[in-house]
Write an enzyme that holds these catalytic residues in place. Structure first.
Site, short mmCIF file in Angstrom:
data_model
loop_
_atom_site.label_atom_id
_atom_site.label_comp_id
_atom_site.label_asym_id
_atom_site.label_seq_id
_atom_site.Cartn_x
_atom_site.Cartn_y
_atom_site.Cartn_z
N LYS A 122 -0.01 7.59 -23.68
CA LYS A 122 0.68 8.12 -24.95
C LYS A 122 2.15 7.96 -25.25
O LYS A 122 2.41 6.58 -24.99
CB LYS A 122 0.54 9.55 -24.68
CG LYS A 122 -1.21 10.43 -24.47
CD LYS A 122 -1.98 9.77 -25.02
CE LYS A 122 -3.22 9.74 -24.31
NZ LYS A 122 -4.10 11.38 -23.82
N TYR B 44 0.79 -1.32 0.06
CA TYR B 44 0.15 0.17 0.16
C TYR B 44 0.75 1.04 -0.49
O TYR B 44 0.80 2.23 -0.74
CB TYR B 44 -0.97 0.47 1.34
CG TYR B 44 -1.69 1.47 1.37
CD1 TYR B 44 -3.38 1.20 0.31
CD2 TYR B 44 -1.40 2.41 1.82
CE1 TYR B 44 -4.08 2.22 0.81
CE2 TYR B 44 -2.71 3.06 1.27
CZ TYR B 44 -4.30 3.43 0.73
OH TYR B 44 -4.37 4.41 0.91
N PHE C 100 -7.26 21.75 -24.06
CA PHE C 100 -7.35 19.87 -25.17
C PHE C 100 -8.77 20.07 -24.17
O PHE C 100 -8.73 20.66 -22.29
CB PHE C 100 -5.78 19.31 -23.81
CG PHE C 100 -6.66 17.71 -24.59
CD1 PHE C 100 -6.41 17.37 -25.99
CD2 PHE C 100 -6.56 17.03 -23.28
CE1 PHE C 100 -6.57 15.89 -25.59
CE2 PHE C 100 -7.34 15.80 -23.39
CZ PHE C 100 -7.18 15.52 -24.94
N THR C 101 -9.27 18.72 -24.47
CA THR C 101 -11.05 18.43 -23.88
C THR C 101 -10.74 18.71 -22.16
O THR C 101 -11.68 19.23 -21.53
CB THR C 101 -11.38 17.86 -24.22
OG1 THR C 101 -10.54 16.67 -24.39
CG2 THR C 101 -11.44 17.98 -25.69
N ASP D 168 1.88 20.18 -20.46
CA ASP D 168 1.63 19.48 -20.60
C ASP D 168 2.15 18.12 -21.42
O ASP D 168 2.56 17.97 -22.75
CB ASP D 168 -0.16 19.36 -21.94
CG ASP D 168 0.08 18.48 -21.74
OD1 ASP D 168 -0.31 17.36 -21.94
OD2 ASP D 168 -1.55 18.30 -22.09
N ARG E 51 -12.88 15.78 -33.88
CA ARG E 51 -12.04 16.48 -33.23
C ARG E 51 -12.74 17.74 -33.71
O ARG E 51 -11.77 18.17 -34.58
CB ARG E 51 -10.43 16.06 -33.50
CG ARG E 51 -10.44 15.37 -31.86
CD ARG E 51 -9.93 16.06 -30.78
NE ARG E 51 -10.28 15.09 -29.51
CZ ARG E 51 -10.54 15.09 -28.61
NH1 ARG E 51 -11.60 15.29 -28.69
NH2 ARG E 51 -10.06 14.39 -27.63
N PHE F 286 -18.32 14.74 -26.43
CA PHE F 286 -18.14 14.13 -27.34
C PHE F 286 -18.05 12.70 -27.34
O PHE F 286 -18.38 10.95 -27.89
CB PHE F 286 -16.62 14.72 -27.74
CG PHE F 286 -15.67 14.35 -27.03
CD1 PHE F 286 -15.86 15.39 -26.62
CD2 PHE F 286 -14.84 13.11 -27.02
CE1 PHE F 286 -14.20 15.56 -25.54
CE2 PHE F 286 -14.27 13.32 -25.66
CZ PHE F 286 -14.11 15.03 -24.89
C1 LIG Z 1 -4.99 12.16 -23.83
C2 LIG Z 1 -3.98 13.58 -22.63
C3 LIG Z 1 -4.59 13.90 -21.76
C4 LIG Z 1 -5.46 13.24 -20.37
O1 LIG Z 1 -5.09 11.93 -20.48
P1 LIG Z 1 -5.96 10.56 -19.87
O2 LIG Z 1 -4.54 9.97 -19.16
O3 LIG Z 1 -6.52 10.51 -20.89
O4 LIG Z 1 -6.66 11.60 -18.49
C5 LIG Z 1 -4.07 15.32 -21.14
N1 LIG Z 1 -3.06 16.05 -22.56
C6 LIG Z 1 -3.23 15.60 -23.37
C7 LIG Z 1 -2.60 16.67 -24.96
C8 LIG Z 1 -3.88 14.27 -23.92
O5 LIG Z 1 -3.51 14.01 -25.65
#
Ligand SMILES: *Cc1c(COP(=O)(O)O)cnc(C)c1O
Length: 458
Positions: free
Chosen positions: A257, A73, A125-126, A214, A381, A448
């Site tokens: 990613k 933990y 970004f969303t 980011d 998008r 979306f």
């Molecule tokens: C995917 C993404 C996020 C959010 O990350 P999640 O792991 O999907 O929560 C933030 N910024 C960018 C540019 C992304 O592509």
């Protein structure tokens, strides 16, 4: 033109059978999914280009790492491996794991934003903007104008317009930080240059604002700097990445990613007080600050994935495979966003369907048509992703109305992608007989993901 001498720097050890469907099965599946590719089941999809997020193929070393998970933990050894790896590769002093990128965004937004704040950034970004708004802030787009023009071949369409940034800061009540992304997703996977990032940092610091990066696709951004920014051709991706991060005060990361894993994220910070605050919020929302909503084995897979992700041969193959798909589409005359981005090829639905008004969701329709044709899953998008203005309740009308063909890392072969290119070309050829969609269900947040549609002709 790209270098056609690249090849995958790996061989295949395990394979997964992919579903093959009939046109009738696909029509039924799309209707059941309300014409939203997010609502399809993966066993209805032949080639899945919905996202590169969490869909990467792990290496044998990463799979072996899963067995090395120390499922304690508190204080799992895998956390310390991850921390040491992030410090070395990204350069941030403090690391707070989160279940994925938006978990990191939630904590950073909550920690730094007060009601009424403005957060300038190089295109929204969303999930990033959603968390900024939920924390009481307003996002202000300060990306260069070229980013909104799918035909501009500017080499760094992720750059910040520095004059606009100064103006936004001067007019804002308070700017806690700038939200700066590497390879800007919504602009088509377009990079920011080191020179621009350095100038952004100077402006931010002159006004007492932080730069929060980011870093989700920062490795891919580093490749574009090596390729396009004078003076960096002979440096490694790893060196450039470290320099990029050194120009920022902290980052949010979706490890799903660049880092070649299926789940995970983290926050990187240099300030000890901010790090203590982030660890404290982590306990509330994610889990103890040494696991952040992840299992020990996940932390291990991320640590190994980070190491593999900065290998120049890996990044070269990754970027050039995406470019190859883009070039096949260009050769077929299909309008795409230029230059071809890092993680995806973006189809320009405005130019593909000039006869469909944006309120009839041309990109959403295009994604549906590609699925009907070949079982290839892509993502809208455009106006659906942009959502509504929280003040007026009206649709936001983004300049870009795109469909994203996102390539998971180390998953598909060039032959798969050639099949996709032929399918998109067929959909493009019958464009004039295609009409738009009507939205029949709209969720409150990030619509979306769950919205449903009906084709207009029926
Ligand atoms: C995917 C993404 C996020 C959010 O990350 P999640 O792991 O999907 O929560 C933030 N910024 C960018 C540019 C992304 O592509």
């Amino acid at each position: 033109m790209s270098d056609h001498t690249w090849f995958e720097p790996y061989k295949i050890k395990a394979v997964e059978r992919i579903p093959i469907t009939t046109p009738e099965q696909r029509a039924a599946a799309l209707e059941e999914a309300g014409w939203n590719t997010f609502l399809l089941r993966s066993d209805q999809v032949t080639i899945d280009l919905l996202t590169d997020s969490g869909t990467n193929a792990m290496s044998d070393r990463q799979w072996a790492g899963l067995m090395m998970g120390g499922e304690a933990y508190a204080g799992s050894r895998n956390f310390y491996h991850l921390e040491e790896t992030v410090r070395r590769v990204y350069g941030y002093r403090y690391v707070v794991p989160t279940h994925q990128g938006r978990g990191a965004e939630h904590i950073v937004s909550r920690m730094l934003i007060h009601k009424g704040d403005t957060i300038p950034g190089n295109m929204y970004f969303t999930t990033t903007r959603q968390h900024q708004e939920l924390a009481g802030g307003t996002f202000a787009d300060v990306i260069v104008d070229e980013a909104h023009d799918p035909q501009s071949r500017h080499p760094f369409k992720g750059n910040v317009n520095l004059e606009r940034l100064e103006k936004v800061i001067e007019q804002a009540e308070r700017v806690p930080y700038l939200s700066i992304a590497g390879t800007v997703n919504m602009a088509g996977g377009q990079p920011i240059s080191l020179a621009n990032l350095r100038a952004v940092r100077e402006i931010a610091h002159a006004h007492g604002a932080l730069v929060i990066f980011d870093a989700t696709r920062a490795v891919e951004n580093a490749w574009f700097i090596k390729e396009r920014e004078p003076g960096h051709a002979d440096r490694s991706v790893a060196e450039i990445l470290l320099e990029m991060c050194s120009l920022t005060d902290g980052c949010t990361m979706s490890a799903k990613k660049d880092s070649l894993v299926n789940i995970g994220g983290w926050i990187g910070l240099n300030d000890p007080d901010l790090a203590a605050q982030a660890r404290n919020l982590c306990v509330v929302y994610e889990g103890l600050h040494t696991y952040g909503g992840l299992a020990g084995r996940d932390l291990e897979a991320i640590a190994i994935g980070i190491e593999e992700s900065v290998d120049d041969d890996h990044v070269r193959a990754r970027i050039l495979q995406v470019r190859e798909l883009g070039e096949m589409l260009e050769a077929a005359g299909v309008p795409i966003v230029e230059p071809i981005g890092g993680h995806a090829v973006f189809l320009d639905a405005k130019r593909i369907y000039p006869h469909i008004p944006q309120e009839e969701f041309p990109a959403q329709r295009l994604a549906g048509e590609i699925y009907l044709d070949s079982g290839t899953r892509t993502m809208e998008r455009g106006i659906v992703s942009a959502g509504r203005d929280p003040e007026t309740g009206e649709h936001r009308h983004p300049a870009l109305e795109l469909v994203r063909l996102t390539i998971p890392r180390r998953v598909y072969t060039s032959r798969h992608l050639a099949g996709v290119a032929r399918s998109v070309a067929r959909v493009f050829e019958r464009r004039w007989t295609t009409r738009g969609l009507e939205m029949v269900f709209e969720p409150t947040y990030l619509r979306f993901f769950q919205a449903r549609f009906r084709p207009l002709e029926s």
